[in-house]
Design a protein around this motif. Structure first.
Motif, mmCIF file in Angstrom:
data_model
loop_
_atom_site.group_PDB
_atom_site.id
_atom_site.type_symbol
_atom_site.label_atom_id
_atom_site.label_comp_id
_atom_site.label_asym_id
_atom_site.label_seq_id
_atom_site.Cartn_x
_atom_site.Cartn_y
_atom_site.Cartn_z
ATOM 1 N N ALA A 666 0.831 -1.205 0.000
ATOM 2 C CA ALA A 666 0.000 0.000 0.000
ATOM 3 C C ALA A 666 0.866 1.257 0.000
ATOM 4 O O ALA A 666 0.531 2.247 -0.658
ATOM 5 N N HIS A 667 1.976 1.229 0.742
ATOM 6 C CA HIS A 667 2.862 2.401 0.745
ATOM 7 C C HIS A 667 3.518 2.590 -0.618
ATOM 8 O O HIS A 667 3.727 3.724 -1.071
ATOM 9 N N ALA A 668 3.832 1.487 -1.298
ATOM 10 C CA ALA A 668 4.381 1.612 -2.650
ATOM 11 C C ALA A 668 3.342 2.194 -3.605
ATOM 12 O O ALA A 668 3.680 2.969 -4.510
ATOM 13 N N LYS A 669 2.079 1.848 -3.411
ATOM 14 C CA LYS A 669 1.019 2.458 -4.221
ATOM 15 C C LYS A 669 0.944 3.954 -3.968
ATOM 16 O O LYS A 669 0.695 4.742 -4.897
ATOM 17 N N ALA A 670 1.113 4.361 -2.712
ATOM 18 C CA ALA A 670 1.077 5.800 -2.406
ATOM 19 C C ALA A 670 2.187 6.539 -3.134
ATOM 20 O O ALA A 670 2.013 7.692 -3.540
ATOM 21 N N ARG A 671 3.335 5.890 -3.317
ATOM 22 C CA ARG A 671 4.440 6.505 -4.055
ATOM 23 C C ARG A 671 4.272 6.355 -5.556
ATOM 24 O O ARG A 671 5.133 6.794 -6.319
ATOM 25 N N LEU A 672 3.184 5.682 -5.988
ATOM 26 C CA LEU A 672 2.937 5.400 -7.409
ATOM 27 C C LEU A 672 4.109 4.621 -7.992
ATOM 28 O O LEU A 672 4.576 4.875 -9.105
ATOM 29 N N SER A 673 4.571 3.641 -7.229
ATOM 30 C CA SER A 673 5.696 2.811 -7.644
ATOM 31 C C SER A 673 5.203 1.402 -7.930
ATOM 32 O O SER A 673 4.267 0.914 -7.284
ATOM 33 N N ASN A 674 5.843 0.743 -8.879
ATOM 34 C CA ASN A 674 5.488 -0.629 -9.238
ATOM 35 C C ASN A 674 6.338 -1.665 -8.526
ATOM 36 O O ASN A 674 6.182 -2.859 -8.784
ATOM 37 N N VAL A 675 7.229 -1.230 -7.656
ATOM 38 C CA VAL A 675 8.061 -2.151 -6.883
ATOM 39 C C VAL A 675 7.995 -1.752 -5.411
ATOM 40 O O VAL A 675 7.879 -0.564 -5.077
ATOM 41 N N VAL A 676 8.057 -2.760 -4.543
ATOM 42 C CA VAL A 676 8.079 -2.540 -3.093
ATOM 43 C C VAL A 676 9.528 -2.599 -2.644
ATOM 44 O O VAL A 676 10.187 -3.634 -2.781
ATOM 45 N N GLU A 677 10.030 -1.496 -2.117
ATOM 46 C CA GLU A 677 11.419 -1.404 -1.702
ATOM 47 C C GLU A 677 11.521 -1.491 -0.181
ATOM 48 O O GLU A 677 10.565 -1.228 0.541
ATOM 49 N N ALA A 678 12.710 -1.832 0.279
ATOM 50 C CA ALA A 678 12.906 -2.037 1.714
ATOM 51 C C ALA A 678 12.955 -0.722 2.476
ATOM 52 O O ALA A 678 12.426 -0.615 3.582
ATOM 53 N N ASP A 679 13.632 0.292 1.872
ATOM 54 C CA ASP A 679 13.874 1.502 2.645
ATOM 55 C C ASP A 679 12.604 2.290 2.934
ATOM 56 O O ASP A 679 12.225 2.414 4.087
ATOM 57 N N PRO A 680 11.858 2.791 1.920
ATOM 58 C CA PRO A 680 10.700 3.578 2.325
ATOM 59 C C PRO A 680 9.474 2.727 2.652
ATOM 60 O O PRO A 680 8.733 3.037 3.581
ATOM 61 N N ASP A 681 9.261 1.619 1.922
ATOM 62 C CA ASP A 681 7.990 0.899 2.022
ATOM 63 C C ASP A 681 7.951 -0.025 3.235
ATOM 64 O O ASP A 681 7.076 0.094 4.098
ATOM 65 N N VAL A 682 8.896 -0.961 3.323
ATOM 66 C CA VAL A 682 8.896 -1.897 4.451
ATOM 67 C C VAL A 682 9.150 -1.151 5.759
ATOM 68 O O VAL A 682 8.581 -1.489 6.802
ATOM 69 N N ALA A 683 10.027 -0.136 5.724
ATOM 70 C CA ALA A 683 10.299 0.627 6.943
ATOM 71 C C ALA A 683 9.047 1.344 7.434
ATOM 72 O O ALA A 683 8.748 1.348 8.633
ATOM 73 N N ALA A 684 8.283 1.959 6.522
ATOM 74 C CA ALA A 684 7.052 2.631 6.931
ATOM 75 C C ALA A 684 6.020 1.634 7.426
ATOM 76 O O ALA A 684 5.286 1.913 8.393
ATOM 77 N N ALA A 685 5.942 0.460 6.808
ATOM 78 C CA ALA A 685 5.001 -0.561 7.269
ATOM 79 C C ALA A 685 5.357 -1.041 8.671
ATOM 80 O O ALA A 685 4.479 -1.187 9.533
ATOM 81 N N MET A 686 6.648 -1.270 8.932
ATOM 82 C CA MET A 686 7.058 -1.699 10.270
ATOM 83 C C MET A 686 6.874 -0.598 11.293
ATOM 84 O O MET A 686 6.615 -0.876 12.466
ATOM 85 N N ASP A 687 6.994 0.646 10.859
ATOM 86 C CA ASP A 687 6.779 1.767 11.770
ATOM 87 C C ASP A 687 5.347 1.763 12.290
ATOM 88 O O ASP A 687 5.089 1.890 13.494
ATOM 89 N N ILE A 688 4.392 1.592 11.383
ATOM 90 C CA ILE A 688 2.982 1.577 11.790
ATOM 91 C C ILE A 688 2.656 0.314 12.566
ATOM 92 O O ILE A 688 1.940 0.354 13.583
ATOM 93 N N LEU A 689 3.188 -0.837 12.130
ATOM 94 C CA LEU A 689 2.896 -2.087 12.828
ATOM 95 C C LEU A 689 3.514 -2.099 14.223
ATOM 96 O O LEU A 689 2.896 -2.614 15.172
ATOM 97 N N SER A 690 4.703 -1.538 14.388
ATOM 98 C CA SER A 690 5.322 -1.469 15.718
ATOM 99 C C SER A 690 4.517 -0.574 16.649
ATOM 100 O O SER A 690 4.398 -0.855 17.847
ATOM 101 N N PHE A 691 3.966 0.492 16.104
ATOM 102 C CA PHE A 691 3.127 1.349 16.936
ATOM 103 C C PHE A 691 1.875 0.603 17.386
ATOM 104 O O PHE A 691 1.428 0.744 18.527
ATOM 105 N N ALA A 692 1.273 -0.199 16.488
ATOM 106 C CA ALA A 692 0.064 -0.936 16.859
ATOM 107 C C ALA A 692 0.364 -2.047 17.854
ATOM 108 O O ALA A 692 -0.468 -2.337 18.728
#
Length: 809
Positions: A666-692
């Motif tokens: 979903a974060h990669a979609k927000a960036r309008l990117s066709n690939v999921v990268e570790a730095d912005p996408d997975v890091a942002a996902a873990m940021d939200i999941l760690s908060f939850a």
């Protein structure tokens, strides 16, 4: 009679033969397609028809937009709308004659050319609620959701009987209340209308004897039947007025129109609205109220993407440029509901939920959902329901329900009995109606245990399987679930485990990707900010004259923006997508102090309509895939979460691994990117999941002044295993970050004197307000004046709006 049948046929013959429309060739093509379709259905070879032993199924149908007829003859088009049945019969007669010329012999086995009129009839399609007595016997275009669909039944049109005693055949035609020919002048063999004879209801009794009393045998092979189906069309949930039950109307489909709609489909139909006469000849009705139906002439399935969003080339360019921002998730998060203070991480999670991950259908039939489910549990008065309402306003398709206001079958599907035919039929529930959309369930904890179990399958497998009353069916329920619940004890008990506070089974909690605990913090600094935020929303009026933020309403200044675009060109269109945030207590001039010069919208929010366009564009156009680096990062972070699991956190299961993938996609979609990268996408996902999971949000946040850091640290202070000393230390460490402003200059020692002089100057003014440019004109550095006014506004002494400073008594 103004126009006889022959005159109307002549007019429509001229219309169909006009070269610019090309209906002559289209009629021949429709017949060829019908023959091929019948051959595929019946299993025959090429060219199967009645003459070669096969049977043609249904009738060929030619679709004619009403706009074509209106451009040809507006008076004829208006007559069609007011008296559609006579005109449709004349138009089909003219099309039949053309079809005989194009494809001679096509009318074998009672095949006739049918006409489908394309809508909308008026300026726009209407709903079942707008159908009234003025619409009777008129052509209407209705949009809605099919909630009840009956099975297809053959209805007899003409029966043929053989008398063994006399050796003769006898035919009888049947006309019921749903026949389109009912009430029209009868037609003789030559095609002329008989003005003194009207088609009336016939007896529904099946003949068994002739006039002399001889027994009759039915020749079923020579009898003529037509397919018949009834559908209940309900108005769309988002168009139903608040507090009123949704209206519905029954649709009658015949011939080739049957079996095109399934429960939950959104359709647009064109047909004739009429009242059914239930009394036979010689009988009187005891009531003046009759059942009304729509005799369907054309059916068009509305895709899930058609929700009134119109994209212009300039919108697409603006969306693509916005997707290149590095802080796109922050922009989407603060634009979700700007009138609600705080909850920054939850707003970002809602934005990712509206974007959703990538759905996968494997070769072995396994379905992996891409929709994100979120549950919010917490104290009362923490804006949980308001966040639900905000998400509903943004989602193109959203269905709202409550725990006590819905049952298990109401959420999934139910098997009901038709009151007329007594046959069983399926009725779609809320999650089926919200297919490819969002389901908001408030008061989730008030739902009964049996009802809550019914949605387990719909939340993970995204299907609803029914095996009741001899029916076995599977319906799609591909929707995201956004639920809000209160703790078991009313208030969240910080001394108990999270499972004890929620009171929901782990089998259901594991189906939620994110679970947010929303606490009512007892923090004076936070309380002051919330109070200032709420009061600021009440003392400002938006462009529509209502209290609140412009982006909280659907009717943004779209017309004004379009006019400005015509006058000033596309260059200013990019600025029309932004709305200045009136709730930012650190923003007075529209530009954040210390912000970069090339980012004037660092604190602004997106307009509501453009936010919906951006989310819809990113969700439907982008299909990102994982990179090898992202896969390794996800595997490592998942193993780390499994090792940190204890009794104070929720269980970490394999579904948590899929949660990381969905959030990163979903974060990669927000960036309008066709690939999921570790730095912005997975890091942002873990940021939200760690908060939850752990109430932590300080792992990958680049900006130390981000309010999410303060929110996560405040949640850590509320953990029962922390001591009072740690609360004091962390609170003291946090306050300088809240009070710190990047624009503080070395001359800040004179800030108090400047505040006193500005307050005195505004107090002495006899006017209601003082222009900002007229305050302390002797100070050359206007940023110090803005900073002083900002500080006075935070103290509740003055108010600044649109370059005017007001004194607060």
């Amino acid at each position: 009679m103004a126009n006889s049948l022959l005159e109307l046929k002549a007019k429509y013959d001229d219309f169909l033969r006009e070269d610019r429309f090309g209906y002559t060739e289209r009629i021949g093509t429709a017949i060829d397609d019908h023959v091929q379709r019948s051959a595929r259905t019946s299993g025959g070879g090429k060219g199967t028809d009645a003459a070669t032993g096969g049977s043609l199924i249904g009738h060929p149908r030619l679709r004619i937009p009403l706009s074509d007829l209106r451009s040809h003859d507006s008076r004829l088009s208006n007559s069609l709308l007011s008296d559609p049945l006579r005109h449709i019969r004349a138009m089909e007669g003219a099309a039949h004659e053309i079809a005989l010329e194009e494809r001679p012999g096509y009318d074998k086995n009672h095949v006739r050319m049918r006409i489908a009129l394309g809508g909308p009839v008026g300026s726009k399609a209407i709903g079942p609620r707008e159908l009234g007595s003025s619409s009777l016997r008129r052509l209407v275009c209705v949009e809605g959701v099919a909630v009840k669909v009956s099975s297809v039944k053959p209805k007899v049109v003409q029966s043929v009987h053989y008398c063994p005693a006399t050796g003769t055949h006898e035919a009888r035609s049947y006309v019921d209340a749903m026949d389109p020919q009912l009430g029209l002048p009868a037609v003789d063999a030559s095609g002329r209308e008989l003005p003194d004879k009207v088609v009336q209801l016939t007896s529904s009794s099946y003949p068994t004897q002739d006039k002399e009393g001889n027994a009759l045998e039915t020749e079923f092979g020579l009898s003529v039947y037509k397919d018949h189906q009834t559908i209940t069309l309900q108005e769309m949930p988002e168009r139903a007025p608040m507090g009123q039950l949704p209206r519905s109307v029954d649709l009658v489909l015949d011939h080739d129109l049957v079996d095109k709609v399934k429960p939950g489909d959104r359709v647009q139909i064109v047909g004739v609205y009429r009242a059914l006469s239930t009394a036979s000849q010689g009988q009187r009705s005891t009531s003046g109220v009759f059942r009304t139906v729509v005799l369907v002439n054309d059916v068009r399935i509305l895709g899930r993407d058609s929700h009134g969003l119109v994209f212009t080339p300039n919108d697409v360019r603006t969306i693509r440029s916005l997707g290149k921002r590095s802080d796109i998730l922050d922009v989407l998060g603060r634009s979700v509901c700007p009138s609600i203070h705080g909850h920054d991480v939850i707003k970002k999670a809602l934005a990712l939920q509206l974007l959703s991950g990538c759905e996968k259908n494997l070769a072995n039939g396994t379905h992996l959902r891409g929709d994100i489910n979120i549950l919010m549990v917490g104290d009362p008065s923490t804006a949980k329901s308001q966040l639900l309402r905000s998400a509903m306003g943004i989602a193109p398709l959203a269905v709202s329900t409550t725990g006590k206001g819905s049952s298990g079958v109401g959420l999934t599907a139910a098997v009901t009995s038709d009151p007329e035919t007594k046959e069983k039929r399926l009725e779609a529930g809320a999650m089926v109606l919200a297919d490819r959309g969002l389901v908001c369930v408030d008061e989730f904890d008030k739902m009964g245990e049996n009802d809550r179990v019914a949605i387990h399958e719909a939340m993970e497998q995204q299907t609803v399987t029914i095996a009741k009353a001899g029916l076995h069916a599977s319906l799609n329920a591909r929707c995201s679930v956004l639920a809000a619940a209160n703790p078991v004890y009313g208030q969240y008990d910080r001394k108990r485990r999270i499972q004890e506070n929620i009171g929901l089974p782990d089998s259901l909690l594991s189906r939620f990707d994110l679970l947010f605990v929303v606490l009512d913090q007892m923090d004076p600094e936070n309380d002051r900010r919330i109070a200032a935020h709420v009061i600021r929303g009440h003392r400002y009026q938006n462009a529509q004259g209502r209290v609140g933020h412009d982006s909280d309403y659907d009717d943004d200044d779209d017309e004004t923006s379009d006019e400005e675009e015509e006058e000033t060109g596309d260059a200013n269109k990019a600025h029309a997508i932004w709305t200045r945030s009136r709730y930012d207590t650190n923003n007075l001039s529209g530009v954040r102090p210390g912000a970069e010069d090339d980012d004037p919208h660092s604190d602004d929010v997106l307009q509501h309509e453009f936010l919906r366009k951006f989310l819809h564009f990113a969700k439907t156009r982008m299909k990102p895939v994982l990179t090898e680096e992202a896969r390794e990062c996800i595997a490592g972070r998942y193993a780390e979460m499994r090792s940190r699991q204890d009794e104070r956190t929720l269980p970490i299961t394999a579904r948590s691994l899929e949660t990381i993938i969905r959030l990163a996609s979903a974060h990669a979609k927000a960036r309008l990117s066709n690939v999921v990268e570790a730095d912005p996408d997975v890091a942002a996902a873990m940021d939200i999941l760690s908060f939850a999971l752990y109430h932590e949000n300080n792992k990958v946040v680049e900006n130390p002044n981000d309010p999410a850091v303060a929110l996560g640290q405040k949640r850590e202070r509320e953990e029962p295993d922390l001591t009072d000393a740690s609360d004091i230390d962390e609170s003291d460490a946090q306050r300088p970050r809240v009070e710190e402003s990047p624009s503080v200059s070395p001359q800040a020692d004179n800030l108090d004197d400047l505040k006193k002089s500005i307050y005195a100057e505004v107090s002495k003014s006899l006017e209601d307000s003082v222009t900002l440019d007229d305050i302390r004109v002797d100070v050359e550095d206007r940023s110090q004046v803005l900073q002083a006014i900002q500080s006075l506004e935070e103290d509740g002494k003055v108010m600044h709006s649109d370059g005017e400073v007001y004194l607060i008594d």
